[in-house]
Enzyme design. Structure first.
Site, mmCIF file in Angstrom:
data_model
loop_
_atom_site.group_PDB
_atom_site.id
_atom_site.type_symbol
_atom_site.label_atom_id
_atom_site.label_comp_id
_atom_site.label_asym_id
_atom_site.label_seq_id
_atom_site.Cartn_x
_atom_site.Cartn_y
_atom_site.Cartn_z
ATOM 1 C CE LYS A 120 10.673 -13.744 -16.351
ATOM 2 N NZ LYS A 120 9.626 -14.556 -15.908
ATOM 3 C CB CYS B 176 -0.871 0.019 1.235
ATOM 4 S SG CYS B 176 -1.804 -1.501 1.449
ATOM 5 N NE ARG C 278 4.070 2.049 -2.372
ATOM 6 C CZ ARG C 278 5.055 1.861 -1.518
ATOM 7 N NH1 ARG C 278 6.212 2.459 -1.716
ATOM 8 N NH2 ARG C 278 4.900 1.083 -0.479
ATOM 9 C CD1 TRP D 120 -0.945 -5.623 -2.400
ATOM 10 C CD2 TRP D 120 -1.434 -5.007 -4.485
ATOM 11 N NE1 TRP D 120 -0.707 -6.692 -3.221
ATOM 12 C CE2 TRP D 120 -1.001 -6.346 -4.501
ATOM 13 C CE3 TRP D 120 -1.803 -4.408 -5.689
ATOM 14 C CZ2 TRP D 120 -0.916 -7.088 -5.669
ATOM 15 C CZ3 TRP D 120 -1.716 -5.165 -6.852
ATOM 16 C CH2 TRP D 120 -1.274 -6.479 -6.834
ATOM 17 C CE LYS E 259 3.304 -7.955 -13.864
ATOM 18 N NZ LYS E 259 4.425 -8.879 -13.896
ATOM 19 C CD GLU F 225 8.496 -13.371 -19.920
ATOM 20 O OE1 GLU F 225 7.274 -13.393 -19.800
ATOM 21 O OE2 GLU F 225 9.256 -13.378 -18.921
ATOM 22 C CG HIS G 183 16.247 -38.114 -26.257
ATOM 23 N ND1 HIS G 183 16.570 -39.351 -26.782
ATOM 24 C CD2 HIS G 183 16.244 -38.283 -24.905
ATOM 25 C CE1 HIS G 183 16.720 -40.220 -25.791
ATOM 26 N NE2 HIS G 183 16.538 -39.584 -24.638
ATOM 27 N N GLY H 254 0.820 -3.299 5.370
ATOM 28 C CA GLY H 254 1.373 -4.494 6.013
ATOM 29 C C GLY H 254 0.292 -5.518 6.304
ATOM 30 C CD GLU I 141 9.899 -17.989 -14.906
ATOM 31 O OE1 GLU I 141 9.120 -18.494 -15.726
ATOM 32 O OE2 GLU I 141 9.865 -16.785 -14.610
#
Ligand code: G6P
Length: 614
Positions: free
Chosen positions: A491, A2, A27, A73, A609, A494, A510, A100, A487
């Protein structure tokens, strides 16, 4: 994550607060609100952007020289107007903003309900403001003392600012685990989650430390005490960063900031969910579905992109630790391939944004066949979070960089907790061993910190520099680290636009082995665990064909060091935690290569996104 802004002084607070909230917009958030003191406290809150809040309060005569404001948030409760901050105490005499998570809010809430408090929202924040009010009245103490006593009862993380009509000249701010900066003006004070809302008014700031409480009275010197009531001498610093540097926390890109946030985001994902002393693991959001998970014929994980990779790690975790049958599916394939789904299946949908169209459609399909649907999402109240029967939030905070980093490790963290919880319920791991697993998991944030530190001395940049101009990359790993290879390759693809493929290391022979020559860098995830020797053989196979090897190894490894061109060390850990530690240098490698190639790291071409179309 937040955003907090507050002001007390002799200027009109409202424009300062609104501008401050706008400065914190980077944010990410779902709702916003403001409280202004002018005799009584007036509070205004809206869902959506700060512009909505501005529109909502336009024309209302909001005048006052003290106020607090917040962008939320969501962590507890849907993002709606009632759950937005600030929150009033029951008497409306105190208003509070909070960033928090308060872990023991449920216990505190029960106690307050038994004392006659009625709650309007689902938030942990409303519990805290009423706890403060309750202590102030019943223990007959001043507000700052009531705040101190209340904070001693709170377990969790917080940055808070408090406005009270009984103390119209004073704001009280406190922090533990969530950042808070105090700007010191001529005769006024500014408070914010970071320095962006403050920098245009003053360069003199104090970064509040954990367990410190600041009492800020207009026109007077301020006071800082600790939760244990010890007075502290404030350390005033001069701000050196400009506004855009401040937004990115001093990093050049959000992606790097988010990579470095991982010790915190992983800690937040685990907060209140794991206790290695009592030996307990819990995921509050899915508690009512634990039996269903235990008796399910199989668990089907559905996701897209990076979340699908987290799902693959989840498959290894759930099968290995909890001994349940798992299948992992691309949501886009699952939804169109007429899958066999029954009421005995539990589907786990994983999505950072909670808005991915294919994942949503796959959920609808599974639901229509009677399966139980659980979600693992980062965005509270998102479409996927609402479409599932229950779920666990990842609590990674908003992720701005398009390439997912901290959201991925948070998803894996939640899946790990889920596997441990199911193992605990099934009792299939001896108690002593189980306790060991929990202790190791509790140390994860520190180990992540160590990975970030060990490799911050330019090693990854050096590797990036050497291979930045290649056209292809291969990423190889076995077992738990096969999804890490996928992954790592994603990355790089991308953000640097280099063609990269992830493979199970043994599958190399293979096909991909045909590609290996002196121009081909091969990244191996080769921790000293599991089938280490076999991975070493795979490395030798690459070296024999003049390939370049970059290996992620366990600290102190000597065997791979001798054969590889570069080694990046990660601390020793249990096998099931390696995917999180090993992913981090791979995120950094992709980042540095992309920067060297002049790519737009935070907004790679053609990617979004949140993919809300098929
Ligand atoms: C997009 C993003 C990826 C993400 C994927 C799934 O492709 O660019 O980073 O992994 O969507 O998104 P989700 O929000 O469902 O995790």
């Amino acid at each position: 994550m937040c955003g907090i802004v507050a002001y007390i002084g002799y200027k009109n607070a409202h424009p300062i607060l609104i501008k401050g909230l706008q400065r914190l917009e980077y944010r990410g958030y779902d709702s916003a609100g403001i409280s202004i003191l002018n005799g009584k406290i007036q509070t205004y809150k809206t869902v959506g952007k700060v512009a909505e809040l501005e529109k909502y309060i336009e024309g209302k005569n909001i005048v006052g020289e003290a106020g607090i404001a917040h962008t939320r948030w969501a962590t507890h409760g849907e993002p709606n107007q009632i759950n937005a901050h600030p929150h009033y105490s029951q008497s409306k005499s105190i208003s509070l903003i909070h960033n928090g998570i308060i872990e023991n809010y449920a216990t505190l809430k029960e106690e307050l309900i038994s004392r006659g408090y009625v709650f309007e929202s689902d938030t942990d924040t409303e519990v805290l403001v009423n706890l403060i009010e309750d202590i102030r009245i019943n223990e007959n103490v001043l507000l700052d003392e009531a705040v101190r006593i209340a904070l001693c009862q709170v377990v969790g993380a917080y940055a808070i600012v408090i406005l009270s009509d009984e103390h119209p000249n004073t704001l009280i701010a406190a922090r533990k685990g969530s950042p808070l900066v105090i700007g010191i003006g001529e005769d006024d004070y500014y408070i914010a989650s970071d320095a962006t809302p403050i920098v245009e008014y003053t360069k003199n700031v104090v970064y509040l430390e954990d367990e410190e409480i600041a009492v800020l009275t207009r026109g007077q010197d301020f006071k800082i005490v600790t939760n244990k009531n010890k007075e502290k001498t404030p350390y005033v610093q001069e701000l050196e960063w400009n506004l855009s540097e401040l937004e990115k926390g001093g990093y050049d890109h959000f992606m790097m900031k988010e990579i470095y946030e991982q010790p915190r985001s992983i800690r937040d994902s685990m907060r209140g969910r794991l206790n290695s002393i009592t030996g307990n693991v819990s995921l509050g959001g899915i508690i009512d579905y634990e039996q269903k998970l235990l008796t399910a014929k199989r668990i089907i994980i559905i996701a897209c992109g990076t979340s699908w990779h987290a799902g693959l790690v989840g498959e290894y975790l759930l099968e290995d630790i909890a001994r349940v049958t798992v299948e992992v599916e691309y949501a886009s394939e699952f939804r169109y391939r007429n899958p066999i789904i029954t009421e005995d299946d539990v589907v786990i949908a994983i999505s950072q944004s909670g808005e991915t169209a294919d994942t949503l459609a796959a959920i609808d399909l599974a639901k229509s066949k009677g399966a139980t649907i659980l979600g693992i999402c980062n965005v509270v109240g998102s479409s996927i979070a609402r479409a599932t029967h229950a779920g666990s939030y990842t609590h990674a905070g908003p992720e701005i960089g398009v390439a997912s980093t901290k959201a991925f490790t948070a998803q894996v963290t939640v899946l790990t907790l889920m596997a441990l919880r199911l193992a605990q319920l099934k009792g299939n791991i001896p108690k002593a061993r189980f306790m060991q697993l929990l202790q190791e998991m509790e140390q994860l944030p520190e180990k992540v910190e160590k990975v970030l530190k060990t490799n911050s001395k330019g090693l990854v940049s050096q590797i990036a520099n050497k291979y930045k101009d290649v056209n292809n990359f291969l990423y190889l790993g076995r077992g738990y680290n096969f999804p890490v290879a996928l992954e790592g390759a994603l990355k790089l693809k991308e953000i640097s636009y280099i063609h990269a493929e992830g493979y199970p290391a043994a599958e190399m022979k293979h096909g991909p082995i045909a590609l290996i020559d002196e121009n081909m860098p091969v990244v191996f995830i080769a921790p000293y665990l599991g089938i280490y020797e076999k991975v070493v053989s795979n490395i030798q196979e690459v070296k024999a064909r003049k390939g370049n090897v970059i290996a992620i190894v366990t600290e102190g490894d000597t065997t791979v060091k001798e054969i590889a061109d570069f080694v990046i060390e990660i601390p020793a850990t249990e096998e099931y935690l390696v995917p999180i530690l090993a992913s981090i240098p791979l995120q950094k490698l992709a980042y540095h290569i992309a920067v060297l190639r002049g790519c737009n790291v935070d907004m790679p071409r053609n990617l979004a996104k949140s993919v809300t179309v098929e």
